[in-house]
Design a protein around this motif. Structure first.
Motif, PDB file in Angstrom:
ATOM      1  N   SER A 248     -23.482 -27.183  24.492  1.00 15.21           N
ATOM      2  CA  SER A 248     -24.259 -26.820  25.676  1.00 15.21           C
ATOM      3  C   SER A 248     -23.528 -25.761  26.491  1.00 15.21           C
ATOM      4  O   SER A 248     -22.362 -25.435  26.248  1.00 15.21           O
ATOM      5  N   ALA A 249     -24.229 -25.225  27.497  1.00 14.71           N
ATOM      6  CA  ALA A 249     -23.609 -24.236  28.376  1.00 14.71           C
ATOM      7  C   ALA A 249     -22.447 -24.856  29.147  1.00 14.71           C
ATOM      8  O   ALA A 249     -21.418 -24.209  29.367  1.00 14.71           O
ATOM      9  N   GLU A 250     -22.610 -26.120  29.543  1.00 13.81           N
ATOM     10  CA  GLU A 250     -21.534 -26.798  30.262  1.00 13.81           C
ATOM     11  C   GLU A 250     -20.300 -26.968  29.382  1.00 13.81           C
ATOM     12  O   GLU A 250     -19.167 -26.890  29.866  1.00 13.81           O
ATOM     13  N   ILE A 262      -8.382 -18.945  34.064  1.00 14.36           N
ATOM     14  CA  ILE A 262      -9.844 -18.858  34.135  1.00 14.36           C
ATOM     15  C   ILE A 262     -10.372 -19.845  35.167  1.00 14.36           C
ATOM     16  O   ILE A 262     -10.969 -19.473  36.159  1.00 14.36           O
ATOM     17  N   GLY A 263     -10.142 -21.138  34.952  1.00 13.91           N
ATOM     18  CA  GLY A 263     -10.579 -22.136  35.914  1.00 13.91           C
ATOM     19  C   GLY A 263     -12.046 -22.482  35.782  1.00 13.91           C
ATOM     20  O   GLY A 263     -12.813 -21.830  35.077  1.00 13.91           O
ATOM     21  N   THR A 264     -12.451 -23.521  36.505  1.00 12.83           N
ATOM     22  CA  THR A 264     -13.833 -24.015  36.408  1.00 12.83           C
ATOM     23  C   THR A 264     -14.834 -23.049  37.035  1.00 12.83           C
ATOM     24  O   THR A 264     -15.927 -22.852  36.514  1.00 12.83           O
ATOM     25  N   VAL A 265     -14.460 -22.448  38.174  1.00  8.23           N
ATOM     26  CA  VAL A 265     -15.379 -21.517  38.845  1.00  8.23           C
ATOM     27  C   VAL A 265     -15.589 -20.264  38.000  1.00  8.23           C
ATOM     28  O   VAL A 265     -16.713 -19.805  37.806  1.00  8.23           O
ATOM     29  N   GLY A 266     -14.488 -19.722  37.466  1.00  8.74           N
ATOM     30  CA  GLY A 266     -14.613 -18.543  36.619  1.00  8.74           C
ATOM     31  C   GLY A 266     -15.375 -18.833  35.346  1.00  8.74           C
ATOM     32  O   GLY A 266     -16.208 -18.036  34.902  1.00  8.74           O
ATOM     33  N   GLY A 267     -15.124 -19.992  34.734  1.00  6.46           N
ATOM     34  CA  GLY A 267     -15.840 -20.360  33.517  1.00  6.46           C
ATOM     35  C   GLY A 267     -17.327 -20.531  33.760  1.00  6.46           C
ATOM     36  O   GLY A 267     -18.161 -20.081  32.963  1.00  6.46           O
ATOM     37  N   GLN A 268     -17.669 -21.165  34.889  1.00  7.23           N
ATOM     38  CA  GLN A 268     -19.084 -21.347  35.211  1.00  7.23           C
ATOM     39  C   GLN A 268     -19.768 -20.010  35.437  1.00  7.23           C
ATOM     40  O   GLN A 268     -20.888 -19.771  34.950  1.00  7.23           O
ATOM     41  N   GLY A 269     -19.104 -19.108  36.166  1.00  3.94           N
ATOM     42  CA  GLY A 269     -19.705 -17.806  36.431  1.00  3.94           C
ATOM     43  C   GLY A 269     -19.918 -17.002  35.162  1.00  3.94           C
ATOM     44  O   GLY A 269     -20.974 -16.384  34.979  1.00  3.94           O
ATOM     45  N   LEU A 270     -18.941 -17.011  34.256  1.00  8.14           N
ATOM     46  CA  LEU A 270     -19.067 -16.240  33.019  1.00  8.14           C
ATOM     47  C   LEU A 270     -20.182 -16.780  32.135  1.00  8.14           C
ATOM     48  O   LEU A 270     -20.957 -16.016  31.555  1.00  8.14           O
ATOM     49  N   VAL A 271     -20.268 -18.090  32.006  1.00 11.35           N
ATOM     50  CA  VAL A 271     -21.292 -18.678  31.135  1.00 11.35           C
ATOM     51  C   VAL A 271     -22.686 -18.465  31.729  1.00 11.35           C
ATOM     52  O   VAL A 271     -23.627 -18.058  31.028  1.00 11.35           O
TER      53      VAL A 271
END
Length: 385
Positions: A248-250, A262-271
């Motif tokens: 999944s995207a998550e 990267i971190g959670t915020v960066g990963g969420q933004g990129l995906v």
């Protein structure tokens, strides 16, 4: 190599094709319709968003095209913009082949003063659509329309971006009001801040005026509301990542967050902004971020005009930010070493130019990491978040 064939639509000679171009606005929609067998562009006006009138107009065009004795198809286009993607989905549900076109990709007259009307815009769109259907390469850029779920998923990081700006605005407003009265180093986000207003004194030793305190209280209430919404949003994001299903995207967000820097915020933004869609090669990745070069080479004049900035603005800003973080948190990676070898101790413009190249290389490496699982050379992983 340019590909001149179009395989997403049936062969044109098997169908009587009706071509439709839309010029959209809030109040009214202009329709340019071209019936097969004629070179005339017929223009019609309907109220903005009136699907009943649009359906009737398309059915009329379909009946006229059916006189040719062949199956009828409708191919349409409109410029991506304020109306979003809902019209594309509605047209597709009606069996219509629709294209959303990047407005900046349509060639226009380069005169300093050029005529611009809805009729002229319709004509330009229709020419671009017909050329695209003929297979002419690069005549216009067709927008990749996300699915409903992919589009909805973007709401999370975009809402977070807006809430952070609002929180900063309310905080700065309170600090500014107090600073104008001689009160320095205020901390509006600190618990119990409102209880300290009665004890505060202005620069000349007076208590705060009553109306002034009331304004501060109202501003602080808005600040607390934004902070509460931001906390709830981040809690929801964490819950989604914890329950991420494989593939999944998550799950991609969690995979990116395993990389230090990267971190959670960066990963969420990129995906949510980029890696929800597929790319065929690294050039497409760089182009989507707007990190592709724009050379100017004509006659004796040869120079580079910088990056195109034609891609996703949010993704590009995030890519530059993550590039700086990557240099800091992944110092032993191949990409960080490449950066240090070129800039050394140089400051200023060269450093900023080079970090853009790092951002492009990093985004390509992260795309490959998500597609193949190959960790960028020299990068360090951390436990799953």
């Amino acid at each position: 190599m340019m590909k001149l064939d179009r395989t997403e639509t049936p062969a044109a000679h098997d169908y009587a094709t009706v071509h439709v171009a839309f010029e959209l606005s809030k109040a009214k929609w202009k329709l340019g319709v071209m019936i097969p067998g004629t070179e005339k562009l017929s223009c019609y006006t309907i109220a903005g968003g009136d699907l009943a009138a649009l359906t009737a107009r398309l059915e009329t065009a379909r009946r006229k095209a059916a006189r040719a004795g062949r199956p009828v198809r409708i191919v349409s286009c409109y410029e991506a913009g304020f109306d979003g993607h809902w019209l594309h989905r509605w047209l597709t549900d009606q069996g219509i082949i629709n294209y959303e076109i990047d407005p900046a990709s349509i060639a226009v007259n380069r005169r300093a003063r050029r005529a611009k009307t809805d009729r002229i815009d319709l004509d330009l769109q229709m020419r671009a659509l017909l050329a695209h259907q003929r297979g002419e390469p690069r005549v216009c850029s067709v927008v990749h329309v996300p699915t409903v779920d992919d589009e909805d998923r973007k709401r999370r990081n975009r809402e977070r971006e807006r809430l952070l700006k609002e929180r900063t605005a309310h905080t700065n407003r309170i600090k500014g009001l107090l600073h104008a009265q001689g009160v320095r180093d205020a901390t509006p986000l600190k618990r119990g801040f409102l209880g300290t207003l009665d004890s505060l004194r202005t620069g000349d030793g007076r208590v705060l005026a009553q109306r002034f305190k009331e304004e501060i209280v109202r501003e602080h209430e808005r600040l607390e509301l934004v902070s509460k919404q931001l906390t709830a949003l981040e809690a929801s994001n964490r819950a989604e990542r914890r329950s991420a299903a494989p593939g999944s995207a998550e799950a991609k967000m969690v995979q990116l967050a395993q990389l230090k820097g990267i971190g959670t915020v960066g990963g969420q933004g990129l995906v949510n902004e980029v890696f929800y869609r597929s790319f065929d090669n690294r050039r497409q990745v760089g182009s989507y971020f707007g990190l592709a070069g724009t050379p100017f080479n004509s006659g004796n004049s040869e120079r580079d005009q910088g990056i195109s900035k034609a891609g996703n603005r949010r993704a590009r800003e995030l890519a530059i930010e993550l590039a700086w973080l990557w240099i800091q948190h992944q110092p032993d990676s191949e990409l960080s070493r490449w950066f240090r070898e070129r800039v050394r101790d140089i400051k200023g413009r060269l450093r900023r130019i080079t970090i853009v190249a790092v951002a492009r290389k990093l985004m390509v490496a992260l795309w490959r990491y998500l597609e193949t699982g190959v960790v960028p050379t020299g990068a360090v992983l951390r436990p799953t978040i």
